[in-house]
Every structure is written in C-alpha cells, then in structure tokens.
Design an enzyme around this catalytic site. Sequence first.
Site, short mmCIF file in Angstrom:
data_model
loop_
_atom_site.label_atom_id
_atom_site.label_comp_id
_atom_site.label_asym_id
_atom_site.label_seq_id
_atom_site.Cartn_x
_atom_site.Cartn_y
_atom_site.Cartn_z
N ASP A 187 -42.40 -20.77 16.77
CA ASP A 187 -42.82 -19.48 17.02
C ASP A 187 -44.76 -20.38 16.48
O ASP A 187 -45.01 -20.36 15.71
CB ASP A 187 -42.38 -18.91 15.78
N TYR A 189 -41.19 -4.06 11.64
CA TYR A 189 -42.79 -4.50 12.04
C TYR A 189 -43.23 -2.99 12.33
O TYR A 189 -43.06 -2.42 11.86
CB TYR A 189 -42.41 -4.46 14.39
N ARG A 192 -39.26 -12.57 16.97
CA ARG A 192 -38.94 -13.47 15.89
C ARG A 192 -37.51 -13.55 15.99
O ARG A 192 -37.17 -12.80 14.39
CB ARG A 192 -39.96 -12.24 15.32
N SER A 195 -46.42 -18.21 14.63
CA SER A 195 -46.37 -17.52 12.82
C SER A 195 -46.98 -19.10 11.99
O SER A 195 -48.05 -19.66 11.74
CB SER A 195 -44.96 -17.69 12.54
N GLN A 209 -37.42 -19.14 14.81
CA GLN A 209 -38.28 -20.06 14.34
C GLN A 209 -39.52 -20.91 14.18
O GLN A 209 -40.85 -21.25 14.22
CB GLN A 209 -38.21 -19.24 12.79
#
Length: 377
Positions: free
Chosen positions: A129, A231, A121, A132, A126
């Site tokens: 990903d 996290y 992450r 996500s 991004q």
Amino acid sequence: MQIGIPAETLAGETRVAATPETVKKFAALGCEVLVQAGAGLASSATDAAYEAAGAKVVATAADALANADFVLKVAAPTAEEAALMKQGATVLAAFAPHANPHFDAYAARGLTCVAMELIPRITRAQSSDILSSQANLAGYKAVLLAANEYAGLFPMMMTAAGTIKPARIVVLGVGVAGLQAIATGKRLGAVVEASDLRPAAKEQVESLGGRWLDVPMSDEEKAKALGTGGYAWQPSPEYIRDQAAVVDKAVSQANIVITTAQIPGRKAPVLVKAETVAKMKPGSVIIDMAVGSGGNVEGSAPDQTVVTENGVRIVGISNIPALVATEASALYARNLLNFLAPMHDKESGRIVLNREDDMVKPTLVVDSGTVIYKKPN
Ligand code: NAD
C-alpha cells in the site's frame, strides 16, 4: 525477463522505485534489472550500490526501458517516457488516474498500467500500500516542517527565567498521515487536538494522547459513517456547518495546524476558512498536506509558503514524501516488490500479472493498450 528503473523526471521528485535492497531480491528471482545511471542518487542509492546488488547500470532512460517487460516508476510516465517503453510492457507507478492526461500515449504503446494508489485497503494488500507507506512518512515530516517554520517551541519548558507553554497543534483528518502527525507532535511535547469525520478515529486519537475535537452527529449521520466501512462519508450541510464551528474555535487558538483530509480521486474538502486563519496568532503555521488535491485551507497554494496579513504562514508542499526520499524510496520500493514477488512463476522464471487477483484487478487502469479506468462520479 527484464525490469527497467528509469530516473524520475518530474520536477522535485527525488524518490526512486527500486533500491539496491529490492534489486537484489528481484535478481534472486532471476530478473535482469536495468537501472538508469544516477536514478537513486537523491535517495542515497549510488550506481555502485545498484551494481553490487546485481543490477546493470545503463546510461539513459531509453537504455533502461527499451527491452523492459516491467517498468517501475514513482510518478506516472509522461507520453515521452511511454514512447521509450517496449510495446506491451507493464508499468507500476502512482498514475494519479483522475488527473492523468497521458492515457492515450500509454494505450498507443500497448502498455499495461498498474496504478499502485488504487490497491484496495484489504489486509493482504497492506505491504503493497503506497498511499499508507508514503502518508506515514509525510505525516511525520509535516510536523518537522511546522517546527522549522514556527518561531516558537513545541514542549513546555520550565526554565530559571520562567515557564514556556507547550505549543497547541490541531490535526484535521486522522488517517495514516494524521495519526503519524499526532504521534510526532506528542513526541515533541506539544498539546495535540484532532478531528475526522470518521467517528472511529476518536479512539485512535485518544490512544496517542491527543484530544478529540467532537463534531456533533445525528443518528442518521452516524449510520452513514458506519455504512462506509470506516472510510470518509459524504457529510451533510448540517455536519459541515457544525464542523466549521468546531474547527474555527480550535484553529483560532492553535499555534500549528496540520490538515490531511483527502477524498481519493476528488477535490479535497475546505476545512479551514480564511476568516478562521485571520483569527490565528502571528507566527502560527499551517501545513496543508492536501494542497496537491485542491487544499484543505483557504489561501494555501501548491509549493508555496503564503504569509497572511496577520502573519500566519501557510505551507503548501505537494510532495512531502520527496523530502524524505531515502526512507520514502525504501518503503515504496518494498511496496512494489511485495506486490510483484508473489506473482513470480518459478517454472518460467517470469512475473505474470494475475488479473483476477482482487488486489491486482482494481489497479489496472490500462490493460494491454485498452484504457479501462473510469473516473469516480
Ligand atoms: P485519506 O488520506 O484519504 O484522508 C485522510 C483523512 O481525512 C481520513 O481519515 C478521512 O476520513 C479524513 N477526511 C476526509 N474528508 C474529511 C472531512 N470533510 N472532514 C474531516 N475529515 C475528513 O485517508 P487515509 O490515510 O488513506 O485513510 C483512510 C482510511 O483507510 C482510514 O480509516 C485508515 O485507517 C484506513 N486504511 C486502511 C488500510 C488497510 O486496511 N489496509 C490501510 C490504510 C488506511
């Protein structure tokens, strides 16, 4: 070099790993893309659209895979699918490595397996990903599923015959899916409350107009939560006890509950006990988005709607992104393109996996036939 796109074979998997849009971009890089006939139909991508984008549409999975240097898939290949692949091919998919029984078959074929869900992450990653991109859509769809199952309405309505109160939604787990569920619930006019064991989520919940359900935390727990870099952390028995009390109070008054709490590679935490479900009003709906990894709700079951004695509907759909296949495929396919395109070498015209790249390295679960994935403790 060839890229193969077979049709997905997993039951209920309606997505596809490349769309005409991404095929066009791979073709522009000089790749020959072979798509199995019908692979995109459930995602609204016709064979004609793939052909117009520059792909060659072939009859069978074997045709798409036999000479492919790269194979793009949504679900992890089965042993049978792996056996159709070229020796030494590189496969990108959601490999679910902690629960995947086919690693020996991949190794026997000399495959390199890129588990897209293990992309770190980091900011640079991004756009690749898949967790996500898919969770975002799933969070939206979960609220629509709840609205469909629910016998009431979401918004407050002032009518000549009287006022209807807005529905109360509780969202447990405020990551990507949870945030989208909050935003969607708010847009539909519901009152939304939410909780997460990451204190940083409070501000995000409030910025979407939700109410934060606060679970008291000791200083030691706060330090632990900060130490994980944002996290989920391992909650203490005291936190679990206090959280259960907060959840019990909020959920027993809710009309809709959406649970999203997951711990990558592990069983999901149980957050809603059967005794809490038993206090909910008849007609209330729970969507357990973690049902595929053990479930957040006691009594939920994968791909079933369980109706409890007190008339609560517990919906467990293990693959919500497949219910919004067109957009889910579009984003998933772009994730794969964004991952591979920067590794295209102009001179040779080939895509060369950069194993030293800190975005690529953690995703390699099998490398040239050697299994390197280790289950987290
Ligand atoms: P996830 O799907 O793994 O879990 C959903 C949520 O459940 C998380 O917010 C987690 O904290 C929460 N949760 C787990 N166990 C819980 C428990 N026992 N009680 C209450 N809540 C619990 O999460 P995700 O959507 O993948 O996001 C995880 C984190 O990663 C978030 O902070 C998110 O903002 C961040 N993230 C960062 C990037 C990036 O920087 N590229 C991309 C995506 C997500």
